[in-house]
Design an enzyme around this catalytic site. Structure first.
Site, PDB file in Angstrom:
ATOM      1  N   TYR A 258      72.580 105.083 -19.460  1.00 49.93           N
ATOM      2  CA  TYR A 258      71.493 105.753 -19.038  1.00 49.93           C
ATOM      3  C   TYR A 258      70.978 105.780 -17.711  1.00 49.93           C
ATOM      4  O   TYR A 258      71.673 105.130 -17.203  1.00 49.93           O
ATOM      5  CB  TYR A 258      70.275 105.433 -20.249  1.00 49.93           C
ATOM      6  CG  TYR A 258      70.716 105.978 -21.630  1.00 49.93           C
ATOM      7  CD1 TYR A 258      70.929 107.025 -22.125  1.00 49.93           C
ATOM      8  CD2 TYR A 258      71.103 104.711 -22.423  1.00 49.93           C
ATOM      9  CE1 TYR A 258      71.528 107.381 -23.430  1.00 49.93           C
ATOM     10  CE2 TYR A 258      71.566 105.166 -23.927  1.00 49.93           C
ATOM     11  CZ  TYR A 258      71.818 106.242 -24.092  1.00 49.93           C
ATOM     12  OH  TYR A 258      72.315 106.561 -25.447  1.00 49.93           O
TER      13      TYR A 258
ATOM     14  N   GLY B 250      70.808  94.918 -34.929  1.00 50.50           N
ATOM     15  CA  GLY B 250      70.774  96.242 -35.041  1.00 50.50           C
ATOM     16  C   GLY B 250      70.797  96.702 -36.445  1.00 50.50           C
ATOM     17  O   GLY B 250      70.085  97.029 -37.276  1.00 50.50           O
ATOM     18  N   ARG B 251      72.404  96.970 -36.642  1.00 47.28           N
ATOM     19  CA  ARG B 251      72.694  97.461 -37.857  1.00 47.28           C
ATOM     20  C   ARG B 251      72.281  96.639 -39.113  1.00 47.28           C
ATOM     21  O   ARG B 251      71.993  97.487 -40.100  1.00 47.28           O
ATOM     22  CB  ARG B 251      74.168  97.665 -37.936  1.00 47.28           C
ATOM     23  CG  ARG B 251      74.517  98.854 -36.972  1.00 47.28           C
ATOM     24  CD  ARG B 251      76.208  98.685 -36.448  1.00 47.28           C
ATOM     25  NE  ARG B 251      76.335  97.218 -35.992  1.00 47.28           N
ATOM     26  CZ  ARG B 251      77.561  97.140 -35.531  1.00 47.28           C
ATOM     27  NH1 ARG B 251      78.531  98.124 -35.613  1.00 47.28           N
ATOM     28  NH2 ARG B 251      77.705  95.767 -35.110  1.00 47.28           N
TER      29      ARG B 251
ATOM     30  N   PRO C 209      66.548  97.597 -30.496  1.00 46.82           N
ATOM     31  CA  PRO C 209      65.980  98.887 -30.288  1.00 46.82           C
ATOM     32  C   PRO C 209      67.101  99.967 -31.146  1.00 46.82           C
ATOM     33  O   PRO C 209      68.244  99.587 -30.551  1.00 46.82           O
ATOM     34  CB  PRO C 209      65.882  99.216 -28.848  1.00 46.82           C
ATOM     35  CG  PRO C 209      66.694  98.264 -28.239  1.00 46.82           C
ATOM     36  CD  PRO C 209      66.809  96.977 -29.029  1.00 46.82           C
TER      37      PRO C 209
ATOM     38  N   HIS D  63      65.192 100.019 -20.245  1.00 46.26           N
ATOM     39  CA  HIS D  63      66.327 100.486 -20.897  1.00 46.26           C
ATOM     40  C   HIS D  63      67.396 100.696 -19.629  1.00 46.26           C
ATOM     41  O   HIS D  63      67.407 101.560 -19.195  1.00 46.26           O
ATOM     42  CB  HIS D  63      66.263 101.546 -21.847  1.00 46.26           C
ATOM     43  CG  HIS D  63      67.869 101.727 -22.644  1.00 46.26           C
ATOM     44  ND1 HIS D  63      69.034 101.016 -22.416  1.00 46.26           N
ATOM     45  CD2 HIS D  63      68.045 102.335 -23.718  1.00 46.26           C
ATOM     46  CE1 HIS D  63      69.966 101.239 -23.396  1.00 46.26           C
ATOM     47  NE2 HIS D  63      69.408 102.220 -24.248  1.00 46.26           N
TER      48      HIS D  63
ATOM     49  N   ASN E   3      73.778 100.779 -21.606  1.00 49.85           N
ATOM     50  CA  ASN E   3      74.574 101.791 -22.249  1.00 49.85           C
ATOM     51  C   ASN E   3      74.611 103.284 -21.663  1.00 49.85           C
ATOM     52  O   ASN E   3      74.675 104.161 -22.313  1.00 49.85           O
ATOM     53  CB  ASN E   3      73.921 102.029 -23.726  1.00 49.85           C
ATOM     54  CG  ASN E   3      73.831 100.827 -24.471  1.00 49.85           C
ATOM     55  OD1 ASN E   3      74.642 100.036 -24.284  1.00 49.85           O
ATOM     56  ND2 ASN E   3      73.019 100.653 -25.546  1.00 49.85           N
TER      57      ASN E   3
ATOM     58  N   ARG F  20      66.731  95.375 -20.886  1.00 52.13           N
ATOM     59  CA  ARG F  20      67.994  95.193 -21.448  1.00 52.13           C
ATOM     60  C   ARG F  20      69.216  95.724 -20.521  1.00 52.13           C
ATOM     61  O   ARG F  20      68.945  96.821 -19.932  1.00 52.13           O
ATOM     62  CB  ARG F  20      67.839  96.253 -22.550  1.00 52.13           C
ATOM     63  CG  ARG F  20      68.994  95.988 -23.675  1.00 52.13           C
ATOM     64  CD  ARG F  20      69.146  96.757 -24.948  1.00 52.13           C
ATOM     65  NE  ARG F  20      69.555  96.045 -26.056  1.00 52.13           N
ATOM     66  CZ  ARG F  20      70.198  96.394 -26.899  1.00 52.13           C
ATOM     67  NH1 ARG F  20      70.286  97.597 -27.160  1.00 52.13           N
ATOM     68  NH2 ARG F  20      70.622  95.751 -28.147  1.00 52.13           N
TER      69      ARG F  20
ATOM     70  N   ARG G 225      80.789  92.992 -27.522  1.00 56.54           N
ATOM     71  CA  ARG G 225      81.403  93.285 -28.784  1.00 56.54           C
ATOM     72  C   ARG G 225      81.087  94.527 -29.590  1.00 56.54           C
ATOM     73  O   ARG G 225      81.678  94.978 -30.398  1.00 56.54           O
ATOM     74  CB  ARG G 225      80.967  92.262 -29.578  1.00 56.54           C
ATOM     75  CG  ARG G 225      81.749  90.852 -29.555  1.00 56.54           C
ATOM     76  CD  ARG G 225      81.136  89.825 -30.563  1.00 56.54           C
ATOM     77  NE  ARG G 225      79.961  89.593 -30.665  1.00 56.54           N
ATOM     78  CZ  ARG G 225      79.038  88.662 -30.086  1.00 56.54           C
ATOM     79  NH1 ARG G 225      79.904  87.957 -29.344  1.00 56.54           N
ATOM     80  NH2 ARG G 225      77.832  88.490 -30.113  1.00 56.54           N
TER      81      ARG G 225
ATOM     82  N   THR H 137      67.887 103.717 -31.800  1.00 53.24           N
ATOM     83  CA  THR H 137      67.883 105.314 -31.898  1.00 53.24           C
ATOM     84  C   THR H 137      68.013 106.009 -33.249  1.00 53.24           C
ATOM     85  O   THR H 137      69.112 105.729 -33.876  1.00 53.24           O
ATOM     86  CB  THR H 137      68.829 105.808 -30.787  1.00 53.24           C
ATOM     87  OG1 THR H 137      68.134 105.533 -29.455  1.00 53.24           O
ATOM     88  CG2 THR H 137      68.538 107.376 -31.062  1.00 53.24           C
TER      89      THR H 137
ATOM     90  N   ALA I  97      64.591 103.609 -28.015  1.00 58.19           N
ATOM     91  CA  ALA I  97      64.577 104.022 -26.946  1.00 58.19           C
ATOM     92  C   ALA I  97      63.522 105.391 -26.748  1.00 58.19           C
ATOM     93  O   ALA I  97      63.953 106.016 -27.744  1.00 58.19           O
ATOM     94  CB  ALA I  97      65.921 104.441 -26.455  1.00 58.19           C
TER      95      ALA I  97
ATOM     96  N   ASN J  95      78.965 105.614 -23.516  1.00 61.08           N
ATOM     97  CA  ASN J  95      78.521 106.779 -22.828  1.00 61.08           C
ATOM     98  C   ASN J  95      79.529 106.929 -21.357  1.00 61.08           C
ATOM     99  O   ASN J  95      78.708 107.235 -20.360  1.00 61.08           O
ATOM    100  CB  ASN J  95      76.902 106.716 -22.472  1.00 61.08           C
ATOM    101  CG  ASN J  95      76.166 107.232 -23.670  1.00 61.08           C
ATOM    102  OD1 ASN J  95      76.711 108.083 -24.325  1.00 61.08           O
ATOM    103  ND2 ASN J  95      75.291 106.584 -24.094  1.00 61.08           N
TER     104      ASN J  95
HETATM  105  C1  8OZ Z   1      72.977 105.417 -30.446  1.00 61.05           C
HETATM  106  C2  8OZ Z   1      72.643 106.952 -30.492  1.00 61.05           C
HETATM  107  C3  8OZ Z   1      71.835 107.518 -29.743  1.00 61.05           C
HETATM  108  C4  8OZ Z   1      71.218 106.680 -28.701  1.00 61.05           C
HETATM  109  C5  8OZ Z   1      71.766 103.615 -26.889  1.00 61.05           C
HETATM  110  C6  8OZ Z   1      69.740 104.654 -26.994  1.00 61.05           C
HETATM  111  O1  8OZ Z   1      72.801 103.364 -26.750  1.00 61.05           O
HETATM  112  C7  8OZ Z   1      70.924 104.612 -27.486  1.00 61.05           C
HETATM  113  C8  8OZ Z   1      71.521 105.208 -28.606  1.00 61.05           C
HETATM  114  C9  8OZ Z   1      72.301 104.955 -29.258  1.00 61.05           C
HETATM  115  O2  8OZ Z   1      71.197 102.686 -26.065  1.00 61.05           O
END
Ligand code: 8OZ
Length: 371
Positions: A184, A326-327, A25, A179, A182, A231, A271, A27, A60, A239
């Site tokens: 949230y 991802g990337r 996923p 989610h 990270n 996840r 990582r 963003t 997300a 964050n």
């Molecule tokens: C990068 C920028 C903004 C949101 C995450 C949804 O970290 C994100 C996200 C990642 O899971």
């Protein structure tokens, strides 16, 4: 039995994969305004990355207006959003691909400019995150001290995950992923630094994981456990998170979720930073999937800075069943074919990750064999 490879089929709950290269996923903040509605450019982005029997986990997506954390992040709470997502799922299905939707409530990782009526973001406790939010106008502003949720408000948030999952199925998704990583809302409940509650949602591990388990149960009841993944980022620091002693918390949480018979557990290795910021490397940290494998009876997707070699190793060692990229998927629309062929990969351009239009989104070239 022959050991599986990255290109062996895999059944994860009701999701029948023909290979194990999963699109993570991502963003990208490119939904149409007003209303955070997925559009045809988004559909083209996912269409390019779809492969027969390949699983895409779409970015997300907020379960409600108050769950929004970023400008132009898509939602799945309005009819217009469901319509917009339909074009995305249709495009992926036309190529034989599978697509699940990641459901998020951002909690404190938001900004009042993104909230209905300009209210403060809500979170388990009034604990501010270090760092900067993205405002509605794409400015960076310090995170605000969130409003602590009343106990009586929590069932409605659980219900918003449930109705978002129902909407995702209406929009044609094959499944959803909660989610819980990270930093949230779900992770804000899980971790003691962000959860200072004195009610049944705070304090002990059993209480801190209650919100996650209730949300997973509600969603599984709504659309069937075999279409639901979760996840988690047990060792993550994105964050402004980080549990002092993550192993007991995540062991218990994974064990409780294991009882629900979900399609998969998606774990982020320590990582990757998870926020899109610069890469981090923490080789001293344990492997999340190796550590939690014994506590989970379903399939495991592992994410975090993999390349072809390390992905193959994780699969053949049995630490993971599938690998999310991802990337590399941002920069290589035909990543699956390239990995299969051992072809060279395009480099990603971080400056076009968030916001904007087609540049850095749908214009990365596919690989051409030069004769
Ligand atoms: C990068 C920028 C903004 C949101 C995450 C949804 O970290 C994100 C996200 C990642 O899971």
């Amino acid at each position: 039995m022959k050991r599986p490879t990255l290109f062996s089929p895999l059944a994860a709950g009701l999701l029948e994969l023909q290979h194990r290269v999963v699109m993570a996923p991502l963003t990208r903040m490119r939904a149409s305004q007003p209303g955070n509605v997925p559009n045809l450019l988004n559909a083209e982005h996912y269409r390019q990355r779809a492969t027969p029997g390949g699983l895409i986990i779409a970015e997300a997506t907020q379960v409600s207006e108050t769950g929004q954390g970023y400008p132009a992040a898509p939602g799945i709470h309005s009819d217009a959003q469901v319509e917009g997502w339909r074009a995305v799922t249709r495009a992926v299905h036309e190529r034989g691909g599978l697509i699940a939707l990641q459901l998020v409530h951002s909690g404190r990782i938001s900004h009042s400019s993104l909230q209905p009526g300009g209210g403060l973001p809500a979170a388990p406790s009034a604990v501010v995150a270090a760092g900067n939010a993205f405002t509605r106008d794409w400015e960076r502003a310090s995170f605000e001290v969130p409003r602590a949720l009343e106990t009586g408000e929590i069932p409605a948030i659980v219900s918003s995950f449930r109705s978002a999952a129902r909407n995702a199925i209406r929009a044609g998704f094959d499944g959803v992923e909660l989610h819980g990583a990270n930093g949230y809302l779900i992770e804000q409940f899980l971790q003691s630094r962000t959860n200072k509650r004195a009610d049944q949602y705070g304090g002990s591990i059993a209480n801190r994981m209650r919100f996650l388990v209730e949300a997973a149960q509600a969603v599984a009841e709504e659309i069937g456990a075999g279409r639901v993944g979760v996840r988690l980022s047990p060792f993550g620091i994105a964050n402004d998170t980080g549990e002092d002693d993550p192993v007991p918390l995540y062991t218990r949480a994974v064990e409780a979720l294991s009882e629900l018979g979900l399609a998969y557990m998606h774990l982020i290795e320590p990582r990757a930073s998870g926020t899109g910021a610069a890469d981090i490397s923490r080789p001293e940290m344990p492997s999340a999937c190796a550590l939690l494998r014994p506590h989970w009876r379903g399939k495991i997707i592992s994410a975090g800075g993999y390349d072809l070699r390390t992905a193959q190793e994780a699969i053949s060692a049995g630490n993971a069943d599938a690998i999310a990229f991802g990337r590399l998927f941002i920069a290589n629309p035909d990543l699956v074919e390239r990995l299969r062929a051992g072809a060279p990969l395009n480099a990603w351009d971080r400056s076009t990750f968030y916001g904007g239009t087609a540049a850095g989104y749908t214009d990365y070239p596919a690989y051409k064999i030069v004769a």
